[in-house]
Design a protein around this motif. Sequence first.
Motif, PDB file in Angstrom:
ATOM      1  N   GLU A  66       0.840  -1.201   0.000  1.00 44.48           N
ATOM      2  CA  GLU A  66       0.000   0.000   0.000  1.00 44.48           C
ATOM      3  C   GLU A  66       0.871   1.246   0.000  1.00 44.48           C
ATOM      4  N   ILE A  67       1.882   1.208   0.883  1.00 42.81           N
ATOM      5  CA  ILE A  67       2.775   2.373   0.967  1.00 42.81           C
ATOM      6  C   ILE A  67       4.227   1.905   0.883  1.00 42.81           C
ATOM      7  N   ASN A  68       5.060   2.774   0.343  1.00 46.98           N
ATOM      8  CA  ASN A  68       6.482   2.441   0.219  1.00 46.98           C
ATOM      9  C   ASN A  68       7.231   2.772   1.503  1.00 46.98           C
ATOM     10  N   THR A  69       7.423   1.776   2.316  1.00 51.20           N
ATOM     11  CA  THR A  69       8.126   2.038   3.580  1.00 51.20           C
ATOM     12  C   THR A  69       9.367   1.164   3.663  1.00 51.20           C
ATOM     13  N   GLY A  70      10.323   1.382   2.831  1.00 50.93           N
ATOM     14  CA  GLY A  70      11.561   0.598   2.856  1.00 50.93           C
ATOM     15  C   GLY A  70      11.322  -0.814   2.355  1.00 50.93           C
ATOM     16  N   PHE A  71      12.351  -1.647   2.451  1.00 54.54           N
ATOM     17  CA  PHE A  71      12.231  -3.019   1.956  1.00 54.54           C
ATOM     18  C   PHE A  71      11.367  -3.848   2.888  1.00 54.54           C
ATOM     19  N   SER A  72      10.609  -4.742   2.276  1.00 51.76           N
ATOM     20  CA  SER A  72       9.773  -5.626   3.085  1.00 51.76           C
ATOM     21  C   SER A  72       9.893  -7.034   2.504  1.00 51.76           C
ATOM     22  N   PHE A  73      10.472  -7.935   3.273  1.00 47.73           N
ATOM     23  CA  PHE A  73      10.622  -9.314   2.780  1.00 47.73           C
ATOM     24  C   PHE A  73      10.759 -10.287   3.940  1.00 47.73           C
ATOM     25  N   GLU A  74      10.457 -11.534   3.654  1.00 47.73           N
ATOM     26  CA  GLU A  74      10.688 -12.617   4.622  1.00 47.73           C
ATOM     27  C   GLU A  74      11.401 -13.745   3.875  1.00 47.73           C
ATOM     28  N   VAL A  75      12.216 -14.501   4.595  1.00 50.94           N
ATOM     29  CA  VAL A  75      13.033 -15.532   3.951  1.00 50.94           C
ATOM     30  C   VAL A  75      12.803 -16.884   4.629  1.00 50.94           C
ATOM     31  N   PHE A  76      12.659 -17.928   3.823  1.00 46.17           N
ATOM     32  CA  PHE A  76      12.468 -19.279   4.344  1.00 46.17           C
ATOM     33  C   PHE A  76      13.499 -20.213   3.723  1.00 46.17           C
ATOM     34  N   LEU A  77      14.107 -21.066   4.548  1.00 47.56           N
ATOM     35  CA  LEU A  77      14.968 -22.134   4.031  1.00 47.56           C
ATOM     36  C   LEU A  77      14.287 -23.448   4.384  1.00 47.56           C
ATOM     37  N   ASP A  78      14.016 -24.249   3.383  1.00 42.06           N
ATOM     38  CA  ASP A  78      13.311 -25.528   3.583  1.00 42.06           C
ATOM     39  C   ASP A  78      12.055 -25.335   4.417  1.00 42.06           C
ATOM     40  N   GLY A  79      11.328 -24.259   4.137  1.00 42.08           N
ATOM     41  CA  GLY A  79      10.047 -24.017   4.805  1.00 42.08           C
ATOM     42  C   GLY A  79      10.155 -23.358   6.169  1.00 42.08           C
ATOM     43  N   GLU A  80      11.377 -23.129   6.643  1.00 45.78           N
ATOM     44  CA  GLU A  80      11.525 -22.507   7.969  1.00 45.78           C
ATOM     45  C   GLU A  80      12.017 -21.082   7.839  1.00 45.78           C
ATOM     46  N   GLN A  81      11.367 -20.195   8.568  1.00 53.69           N
ATOM     47  CA  GLN A  81      11.750 -18.787   8.488  1.00 53.69           C
ATOM     48  C   GLN A  81      13.197 -18.604   8.973  1.00 53.69           C
ATOM     49  N   LYS A  82      13.983 -17.822   8.229  1.00 55.16           N
ATOM     50  CA  LYS A  82      15.395 -17.644   8.583  1.00 55.16           C
ATOM     51  C   LYS A  82      15.707 -16.168   8.793  1.00 55.16           C
ATOM     52  N   GLU A  83      15.566 -15.734  10.039  1.00 59.96           N
ATOM     53  CA  GLU A  83      15.869 -14.338  10.360  1.00 59.96           C
ATOM     54  C   GLU A  83      17.332 -14.012  10.069  1.00 59.96           C
ATOM     55  N   ASP A  84      18.204 -15.022  10.287  1.00 59.93           N
ATOM     56  CA  ASP A  84      19.639 -14.741  10.133  1.00 59.93           C
ATOM     57  C   ASP A  84      20.076 -14.601   8.675  1.00 59.93           C
ATOM     58  N   PHE A  85      19.201 -14.916   7.714  1.00 65.61           N
ATOM     59  CA  PHE A  85      19.535 -14.686   6.301  1.00 65.61           C
ATOM     60  C   PHE A  85      19.235 -13.240   5.887  1.00 65.61           C
ATOM     61  N   LYS A  86      18.429 -12.560   6.740  1.00 62.84           N
ATOM     62  CA  LYS A  86      17.902 -11.259   6.295  1.00 62.84           C
ATOM     63  C   LYS A  86      18.952 -10.162   6.115  1.00 62.84           C
ATOM     64  N   PRO A  87      19.935 -10.044   7.021  1.00 65.07           N
ATOM     65  CA  PRO A  87      20.894  -8.942   6.831  1.00 65.07           C
ATOM     66  C   PRO A  87      21.611  -8.996   5.485  1.00 65.07           C
ATOM     67  N   LYS A  88      22.006 -10.194   5.038  1.00 64.74           N
ATOM     68  CA  LYS A  88      22.719 -10.303   3.767  1.00 64.74           C
ATOM     69  C   LYS A  88      21.812  -9.888   2.595  1.00 64.74           C
ATOM     70  N   ILE A  89      20.530 -10.256   2.711  1.00 65.09           N
ATOM     71  CA  ILE A  89      19.593  -9.902   1.635  1.00 65.09           C
ATOM     72  C   ILE A  89      19.274  -8.403   1.675  1.00 65.09           C
ATOM     73  N   GLU A  90      19.168  -7.876   2.886  1.00 65.85           N
ATOM     74  CA  GLU A  90      18.945  -6.422   3.048  1.00 65.85           C
ATOM     75  C   GLU A  90      20.109  -5.647   2.387  1.00 65.85           C
ATOM     76  N   THR A  91      21.345  -6.091   2.655  1.00 66.44           N
ATOM     77  CA  THR A  91      22.527  -5.454   2.045  1.00 66.44           C
ATOM     78  C   THR A  91      22.453  -5.553   0.525  1.00 66.44           C
ATOM     79  N   PHE A  92      22.075  -6.743   0.059  1.00 69.44           N
ATOM     80  CA  PHE A  92      21.948  -6.970  -1.384  1.00 69.44           C
ATOM     81  C   PHE A  92      20.909  -6.014  -1.978  1.00 69.44           C
ATOM     82  N   PHE A  93      19.734  -5.938  -1.331  1.00 67.86           N
ATOM     83  CA  PHE A  93      18.664  -5.051  -1.826  1.00 67.86           C
ATOM     84  C   PHE A  93      19.159  -3.596  -1.901  1.00 67.86           C
ATOM     85  N   LYS A  94      19.894  -3.175  -0.868  1.00 59.15           N
ATOM     86  CA  LYS A  94      20.396  -1.789  -0.866  1.00 59.15           C
ATOM     87  C   LYS A  94      21.325  -1.569  -2.044  1.00 59.15           C
TER      88      LYS A  94
END
Length: 359
Positions: A66-94
């Motif tokens: 609805e509104i552009n408020t920075g990056f918004s994503f969630e990451v799953f490895l083998d169906g399990e949410q992986k919070e620890d993958f997010k910083p690398k993807i956040e850096t990549f997105f930037k």
Amino acid sequence: MTEENFIPKPYTNSIDSGSFTWASPSNIALVKYWGKKEHQIPENPSISFTLNNCKTTTTVSFSKKEINTGFSFEVFLDGEQKEDFKPKIETFFKRVEVYLPFLNAYHFKIETSNTFPHSSGIASSASGMSALALCLMSIEKELSTDVSEQDFIKKASFLARLGSGSACRSLEGDLVVWGTHDEIKGSSDLFGVKYPYDVHQNFKNYQDTILLVDKGEKQVSSTVGHNLMHGHPFAQERFKQANSNLSQMVSILKNGDLDQFIALVESEALTLHAMMMTSMPYFILMKPNTLEIINKIWNYRKQKGSNVCFTLDAGANVHVLYPQNETASVLEFIKNELVAYCQNGQYICDVIGLGANKL
Ligand code: 2P0
């Protein structure tokens, strides 16, 4: 080509949601990338075999926010949410936001899985980042009207590089060059290119059996590793050597000289590790079993007149490389003499492959 060429024209289409899936392989460098400048620019060119079986499959599902408020994503490895993958993807997105201006407009669900065990010491950054880059390119293709096949792969490689350097070599097969080299037409620091010259029959379906010597967490992250080359006393010589090794590799790939191939590939592997041993701080990433395996390979080669050789990544695992016509005998040798040095007897049989594919 410059970085600016990858900034897209304003998008012509609009799309609310969707989903794309790509499978992308890992790769093993023959001439190694070790050392980089700002913006993921390599200090020297590298060349790798694209693998066939070690792959990451990634699905990116996206829905308009609805509104552009920075990056918004969630990451799953083998169906399990992986919070620890997010910083690398956040850096990549930037890093890639300027090249993919739609990143802010959507929420992304990134679901990923590997064909190889996650903590196997096999780097998943190359396959993972290339698969993610391809999914994002598929979204961009929907938003634009004129993206050619060639431009699609080139930009996917360009983006993958910004996620992880070696990832830009994982899109195509069977040999990929990354980094500008005078003798390799089309080569670029910005993206990987399919090796453009003749390759001798000896290298068709080349085999790579990966011996899992140590499945622990990486002792040195690749970013820290590359940084060790800044101010390294041997850095400039190493970068020159990689350039001349790549020149030599061009003639080896053409004439099929396996003795020269073996000497060059093993020397590259040991030089990579020598760089780590002679940096400050210093690291030894080989384990006792890595050395046992190397010595066994040398003995076997001498006794049997085999063309088997090894290469290494930035870790203790050993990639055993050999021509297709030696598959049966080398696998027998591996089972009889090398498996004992693998953690839980684990190894992975792979072969050079053709690159990523859309599912
Ligand atoms: C290579 N390696 O050429 C070399 C040889 C490992 C040993 O590239 O920091 O994950 O993400 O650009 O690509 C591993 O480093 O490093 C690597 P980043 P990357 O395959």
